[in-house]
Write an enzyme that holds these catalytic residues in place. Structure first.
Site, mmCIF file in Angstrom:
data_model
loop_
_atom_site.group_PDB
_atom_site.id
_atom_site.type_symbol
_atom_site.label_atom_id
_atom_site.label_comp_id
_atom_site.label_asym_id
_atom_site.label_seq_id
_atom_site.Cartn_x
_atom_site.Cartn_y
_atom_site.Cartn_z
ATOM 1 C CB THR A 132 -1.026 0.415 0.975
ATOM 2 O OG1 THR A 132 -1.952 -1.082 0.886
ATOM 3 C CG2 THR A 132 -1.600 1.579 1.583
ATOM 4 C CG PHE B 198 -0.039 5.150 3.548
ATOM 5 C CD1 PHE B 198 -0.789 5.140 4.334
ATOM 6 C CD2 PHE B 198 0.672 3.241 3.324
ATOM 7 C CE1 PHE B 198 -1.596 4.005 5.440
ATOM 8 C CE2 PHE B 198 0.012 2.476 3.990
ATOM 9 C CZ PHE B 198 -0.397 2.420 4.640
#
Length: 706
Positions: A277, A279
């Site tokens: 992921t 960010f």
């Protein structure tokens, strides 16, 4: 024994304490170096980093340590040091930032969530007091930053499995905030429960919607189990502890399991093993970034309602040499059927071409919002250094000791990985067609079009992870003919990585002449091959034999191999043409070059343009070798097609003694790479042992290639 154990443990404690003290002393030196670099000069010396890692790996191996363990440990230390230096530069560029003695970092979820782990990773090197504060929603988190309740927020923006997080983009468009950083967090989803119980006992599973989506394939295998969305993975784990219900489970991190006293029922349950992921770090005001730091800039724009408006906007990035890394669209609020476009590109607002490009972009759009520039974590320049392969460390002196004959050595020199003297390699290096006009004219009558030089003059380059097939540097693929055991394939992968190989091959489904011969381990072997590739950072190549297996094999393999026996299996060619995976197409044993290229045409015609050709020998009247390696096919094919071509000398020769010479000859002839078979004990191999190189011979071969 009972008396000796405490003594040894005390000695370990003393050594560990010394390691911590040494790390602290090293960190102090890094701080001093950061202050000096803030005054000017270069920020990063990649060659020095490589030298350092190489030297430490060699020292570790000499001391009996695992070289990969040493490399992994010090790669983390070097990356932390680089981040510390970047923090010094950021303070120098932003005096208000430097004045902060304590900061509040907001994240969505509870302690132990992936957002909190990403925040700790990002702000750890800053050396200020950090308070991490969880919020229930992205909106509450960002509003806290806007209203002064937090200094920064960690906002997940995209995932490599589930894709973009739409809510995050919508909030960035609505709120007046800036981006000042990015972070990449590995996501390793685990199934957690109060106690170790059979999966059949689980009746309800809680997790964040993104985590549920990323683990959909695993969840589909469970029966009589209800999956329920929760606000956060860590909050779902905390709920298990509070409810004390053995029929409940949660999808969360292993860190959350430790934090809330839970048991891990199953690890690695995501659809994709490589699950990350990204960010972005959100602040109230943008930050200035030192020009020496590799940067990204993020913008939002809306195009005018005109034909070609988006193309004109994107052409601005091309005109100013701004490499786009992300393009996303979202509906424009209160304007049906119009869209906002979110773009990330490499560059810093402090650079003249970026500022000029954005001025031009503003003139081509109806709305432009610059979110900010920030230190990049995903660009090539931001990646950590690696120790040099063992063969590169030994240099040419090792080649002289390898017993390579003078003629073979000359061929090896001609096949240099860096700057080949062959005409084909020069053409590839400059992206020029290798076909003379008379060949281009003849191509108009060929039965293939998409693979033809007449369709595309430049050589096609295929990126597989960090490996480029079809570029000026030949690619080395090596591994066992068949995956036989975990120990065997891990040993092969370790050696390939150590010696500078680029990809790992291994057969899981084996088409054998005899129905009684070893047919491979199937999907069990594919799991082992994937584990080995992931452990040592090598893309994996494996053969797929049946159309029904293509989709499943493509989930794990980086390259799908079509074997010589299946070169004209048109159902299989069509199926691999429908998946987004590079295809390595071997030449059939009785196939002409035109038939080979026509088979490749099937794959391209069904959508997949990522085809790598592989010459593996053809059947002739000669019986001394298993097949006759047709090296003349390399220059011929390179004239006719833009597709990259590799050579498999192992299957052609059938005897290991001739494989090194044919490897060097193939590279000298202009092949973009080779694929060879290796085995720790060829005499015990379950398939094709006579043609496999043992580890010592493979090492000599790699050392003979400059």
């Amino acid at each position: 024994m009972s008396q000796e154990l405490p003594k040894l443990r005390r000695q370990l404690d003393e050594i560990d304490a010394k390691i911590v003290d040494a790390l602290a002393a090293r960190d102090a030196l890094i701080a001093g170096i950061g202050e000096l670099k803030a005054a000017g000069g270069g920020l990063r010396d990649v060659q020095r980093e490589e030298d350092l890692l190489t030297r430490l790996v060699e020292r570790g191996r000499a001391a009996g340590l695992d070289g990969f363990y040493v490399a992994r440990l010090f790669r983390e230390i070097v990356e932390h040091s680089l981040r510390r230096q970047q923090e010094h530069l950021a303070d120098a560029q932003n005096p208000d930032r430097k004045a902060q003695a304590a900061i509040v970092v907001a994240y969505q979820g509870a302690e132990g969530s992936y957002s909190q782990l990403a925040a700790a990773r990002h702000f750890g090197p800053r050396h200020v007091e950090v308070a991490y504060k969880g919020f229930n929603t992205f909106a509450e988190m960002l509003e806290a930053v806007r209203d002064g309740g937090a200094d920064y927020a960690m906002l997940p923006i995209e995932n490599t499995t589930a894709g973009s997080i739409n809510e995050a983009y919508d909030l960035l468009a609505r709120l007046k905030l800036a981006l000042v950083g990015e972070e990449v967090q590995r996501v390793d989803h685990c199934l957690l429960a109060l106690e170790v119980v059979p999966l059949s006992h689980i009746r309800r599973i809680y997790s964040h919607p993104q985590a549920i989506q990323q683990c959909s394939e695993f969840l589909s295998t469970l029966r009589d189990c209800h999956v329920e969305s929760f606000t956060d993975t860590a909050l779902a784990a905390r709920k298990l502890r509070e409810d004390q219900d053995l029929s409940q489970a949660a999808i969360a991190s292993e860190q959350a399991a430790r934090l809330y006293g839970l048991q891990v029922l199953r690890r690695g349950i995501a659809n994709q093993k490589e699950n990350f992921t990204r960010f972005v770090v959100v602040a109230r005001e943008p930050a200035r970034v030192d020009p020496r730091i590799p940067c990204k800039t993020s913008v939002i724009f809306a195009t005018r309602h005109e034909e070609g408006a988006l193309l004109k906007a994107l052409n601005v990035l091309h005109a100013y040499k701004l490499n786009m890394t992300k393009l996303e669209s979202r509906p424009r609020p209160n304007t049906p059927w119009e869209y906002l476009f979110y773009v990330d590109f490499e560059g810093n607002l402090a650079e003249a071409n970026v500022a000029a490009g954005l001025r031009e972009l503003a003139s081509q759009t109806g709305y432009l919002k610059v979110l900010g520039s920030y230190a990049a974590r995903t660009t090539k320049e931001a990646q950590p250094a690696e120790p040099r392969p063992a063969v590169a460390r030994r240099g040419k002196a090792a080649a002289a000791q390898s017993g390579v004959a003078a003629g073979a050595s000359a061929l090896s020199q001609a096949a240099s990985r860096d700057d080949s003297d062959s005409a084909a390699h020069r053409a590839a290096a400059h992206g020029k067609a290798a076909a003379p006009p008379i060949v281009l004219q003849s191509l108009e009558k060929k039965p293939y079009r998409l693979v033809s030089r007449a369709q595309r003059a430049e050589d096609t380059q295929i990126r597989i992870g960090n490996v480029i097939v079809g570029g000026p540097k030949p690619v080395i693929i090596a591994g066992p003919c068949s995956v036989e055991s975990r120990e065997q394939v891990l040993a092969c992968a370790r050696l390939v990585k150590e010696l500078g190989g680029h990809m790992l091959r291994g057969g899981c489904f084996k088409p054998r002449t005899s129905p009684y011969a070893f047919q491979g381990l199937g999907y069990e072997g594919l799991d082992l091959l994937e584990e080995a590739g992931r452990t040592f950072g090598l893309p994996i190549v494996t053969e797929v034999m049946h159309p029904a297996d293509v989709e499943r094999v493509a989930r794990q393999a980086d390259v799908l191999q079509i074997g010589a026996r299946n070169m004209q299996n048109f159902s299989l060619l069509k199926e691999v043409g429908r998946v987004d995976r590079p295809v390595l197409l071997k030449r059939g044993m009785m196939a002409s070059i035109d038939e080979w290229l026509s088979a490749a045409e099937y794959v391209l015609a069904h959508g997949n343009q990522q085809v790598i050709l592989c010459e593996r020998g053809i059947r002739t009247f000669e019986t001394a070798t298993r097949s006759t390696l047709d090296l003349s096919a390399i220059p011929v094919a390179r004239e006719l097609t833009h597709l990259p071509i590799l050579v498999d000398p192992s299957h052609a020769c059938g005897t290991w003694r001739w494989v090194p010479a044919m490897t060097r000859a193939a590279l000298a002839g202009g092949a973009h790479g080779v694929m060879v078979e290796i085995h720790p004990e060829p005499a015990k191999a379950l398939s094709d042992g006579p043609q496999a190189l043992d580890f010592a011979v493979f090492r000599e071969l790699m050392e003979s290639l400059p």
